[in-house]
Design a protein around this motif. Structure first.
Motif, PDB file in Angstrom:
ATOM      1  N   TRP A  15      77.954  78.140  19.469  1.00 52.86           N
ATOM      2  CA  TRP A  15      76.964  77.464  18.962  1.00 52.86           C
ATOM      3  C   TRP A  15      76.136  79.017  17.986  1.00 52.86           C
TER       4      TRP A  15
ATOM      5  N   GLN B  35      78.587  75.092  14.743  1.00 53.23           N
ATOM      6  CA  GLN B  35      79.213  75.598  15.935  1.00 53.23           C
ATOM      7  C   GLN B  35      80.180  75.988  15.009  1.00 53.23           C
TER       8      GLN B  35
ATOM      9  N   THR C 140      78.411  76.596  27.323  1.00 53.95           N
ATOM     10  CA  THR C 140      78.187  77.024  25.379  1.00 53.95           C
ATOM     11  C   THR C 140      77.338  78.777  25.027  1.00 53.95           C
TER      12      THR C 140
END
Length: 292
Positions: free
Chosen positions: A223, A218, A256
């Motif tokens: 990620w 991370q 993300t």
């Protein structure tokens, strides 16, 4: 004015603060990260008292010293809150005087005049949409892999045992993952585990055997897939797709970014693109003269 600071001269707090203010920041340039992958063999170019920085990992042999990109470190670069083209050019002129075996950084027009510069592919998948929308962009082959796995009773789970991954990497990539390289990777994964920024996905068959692993680190809202490996003895095609889909399903609908880390290898690039990944490009530069 740009100064060169040796490792023991770096103010790591000010260095990391400068990095954190950069719109181009990457985890690879963090001082803790470089200390592990470069094993403290790095220096930094500093402009105007840490208003901009450029980390330079190096290697030494027989009295010679050259800039070299470490393993597990996709790209570095020039970092600061406001790095203008003129500042960037000043940094590049500085390292043009040094032997560079390989240094990766974001592509900019100023690199066109560099001695040798090669564009390299990175691939990312933005997970802001819901899973159903992302799934619609999957390649047909990916959807078949997922259906096959589901019918076979496959499942995924997160594991904490780093040594399981290292053992399989050594088994499946003998000669590539040397003992030295595995030692660096072990230290890196242990550090991210300590920071609660490590995920290891195990994809298991119906007998609960580990068929393969995906390692993700991370970096704030990003990620990064650092490694993946499958057990060739079990010969289960599609298990890596099954693992990645589980992660995508979990993080879909969030801000993300899934960073696949490449690749320049056609088969790997096709695997990543099968999830709908889009391309980002960076450049790898090197001198015409480098130590052997």
């Amino acid at each position: 004015m740009i100064r060169t600071l040796s490792h023991d001269q770096i103010d790591f707090e000010r260095y990391d603060k400068c990095l954190s203010q950069s719109p181009e920041r990457r985890m690879y340039a963090s001082s803790f990260y470089l200390n592990i992958v470069a094993q403290n063999s790095w220096e930094v170019l500093v402009w105007e008292d840490y208003k901009a920085v450029m980390p330079l990992p190096f290697r030494k042999k027989l009295g010679l010293k050259w800039i070299s990109q470490p393993a597990f470190c996709q790209q570095l670069g020039i970092f600061g809150a406001q790095v203008t083209d003129d500042i960037r050019e000043e940094f590049l002129q500085k390292i043009a005087k040094k032997p560079v075996r390989g240094y990766n950084l974001p592509c900019t027009p100023s690199l066109s005049s560099w001695q040798e510069s090669i564009k390299r592919r990175n691939q990312i998948l933005i997970l802001a949409e819901n899973y159903e929308s992302i799934y619609q962009s999957y390649a047909t082959s990916k959807k078949k892999d997922l259906k096959r796995g589901k019918n076979a009773g496959w499942g995924t789970t997160y594991i904490q045992d780093i040594e399981l991954v290292l053992t399989l990497l050594a088994q499946e990539f003998e000669g590539i993952y040397t003992p030295q390289k595995l030692a660096v990777l072990r230290s890196l994964l242990q550090e991210f585990q300590k920071r609660k920024a490590l995920k290891i996905i195990s994809v298991q068959n119906s007998d609960k055997q580990d068929m393969g692993f995906v390692v993700l680190l991370q970096d704030q809202k990003r990620w990064v897939q650092l490694a993946q490996v499958k057990d060739s003895k079990l010969q289960q095609n599609g298990c890596m797709s099954f693992a990645m889909d589980a992660f995508i399903k979990e993080y879909s609908g969030t801000d993300t970014v899934l960073d696949f880390e490449g690749s320049s290898i056609p088969g790997v690039a096709k695997f990543n693109a099968g999830f709908g990944a889009v391309e980002e490009w960076y450049c790898s530069i090197r001198s015409r003269w480098i130590p052997k």
